[in-house]
Design an enzyme around this catalytic site. Structure first.
Site, short mmCIF file in Angstrom:
data_model
loop_
_atom_site.label_atom_id
_atom_site.label_comp_id
_atom_site.label_asym_id
_atom_site.label_seq_id
_atom_site.Cartn_x
_atom_site.Cartn_y
_atom_site.Cartn_z
N SER A 286 0.87 -1.17 0.00
CA SER A 286 0.00 0.00 0.00
C SER A 286 0.91 1.22 0.00
O SER A 286 2.10 1.11 0.35
CB SER A 286 -0.86 0.00 1.28
OG SER A 286 -1.44 1.27 1.51
N TYR B 88 -1.30 -0.79 10.61
CA TYR B 88 -1.31 -0.98 9.15
C TYR B 88 -0.06 -0.36 8.53
O TYR B 88 0.63 -0.99 7.73
CB TYR B 88 -2.57 -0.34 8.58
CG TYR B 88 -2.83 -0.62 7.12
CD1 TYR B 88 -3.36 -1.84 6.72
CD2 TYR B 88 -2.58 0.34 6.15
CE1 TYR B 88 -3.63 -2.10 5.39
CE2 TYR B 88 -2.83 0.09 4.82
CZ TYR B 88 -3.36 -1.14 4.44
OH TYR B 88 -3.61 -1.38 3.11
#
Length: 270
Positions: A140, A153
């Site tokens: 990501s 995350y």
């Protein structure tokens, strides 16, 4: 599904998190280009549905479970006799700032975003060495920068780049490649859910929420899962035979934006 290009004809690909979003799109594209695809995910109904659409194999298990992954790879080899591509796509979780993250949430973020990739890569590497295959790690832009209140995350997506580079360094002499794709906003079920606070705060619909989060993205839009799958397929294909240890941002230009100059851009549109 018709095989138009055949870049993966005769190859076997395993996609973790293959039941929805980017994973599903990767599975469909790889099958479209000739691969025998194995979809792996925790939700049996979803991976079986995708497998039927792709003419592939479904395995319901948690990619962070070492024993389950060993069994999964053994099942792939028993059916196909080889493994050429791992798309390590499983991920998610990791909300909250550092001081607000309980131990259980931290471990969940670790398992979902880093341990799934490590465990699946470790299980697949012996077969990938045999085939001189490759791994595509789906990270990501959170692997390159930090958003608000996503400590777990962000941390483990950053670590995913280190894992990929380590694999590329250690197994390159055996012909194994490892690369990372870093998507920005992608219209997946997970991202759709993340639009909810903006929709509520501004009284807007989902499309307008995506417009809002992409207002400073050079291409001014989110990606589709199919677009990210195309990037993953390129890195997994012979077209990228010399590419290893690379980190490719597929983010509409998000990470090239010089944040301190955004105020000047807004002057132009005022």
């Amino acid at each position: 599904m018709a095989n138009l290009q055949g870049r993966f004809a005769g190859k076997v690909a395993l996609v973790t998190g293959g039941g929805t979003g980017i994973g599903e799109a990767c599975a469909r594209l790889l099958a479209h280009e000739g691969a025998h695809v194995v979809m792996l995910g925790r939700r049996r109904e979803r991976v079986e549905e995708v497998a039927r659409a792709c003419g592939g194999m479904a395995l319901a298990c948690d990619a962070s479970d070492a024993a389950a992954m060993r069994d999964a790879v053994a099942a792939v080899l028993a059916r196909h006799g080889r493994l050429d591509v791992l798309v390590a796509n499983a991920g998610g979780f990791g909300q909250g700032a550092c001081a607000d993250t309980p131990d259980a949430d931290w471990r969940q973020a670790f398992d979902a975003n880093l341990n799934t990739a490590f465990v699946s890569a470790r299980a697949c590497l012996p077969a990938l060495k045999e085939s001189r295959g490759n791994i595509v790690f789906v990270a990501s832009i959170a692997a390159l920068a930090a958003g608000p209140d996503v400590c777990g995350y962000t941390t483990f997506k950053h670590a995913l780049i280190g894992l990929a580079r380590s694999v590329a360094r250690d197994y390159g002499p055996a012909g194994v490649r490892a690369n990372v794709v870093c998507p920005g906003w992608v219209r997946t079920p997970m991202a759709d859910a993340e639009m909810a606070p903006l929709m509520a705060a501004h009284g807007i619909g989902r499309d307008a929420a995506y417009d809002l989060v992409c207002a400073d993205v050079p291409l001014r839009r989110p990606a589709s899962p199919a677009e990210i799958a195309g990037v993953c397929a390129f890195l997994a294909s012979p077209d990228a035979a010399i590419v290893t240890g690379a980190v490719l941002a597929a983010d509409g230009g998000s990470t090239i934006v010089d944040v301190p100059t955004l105020a000047f851009s807004r002057l132009e549109t005022a």
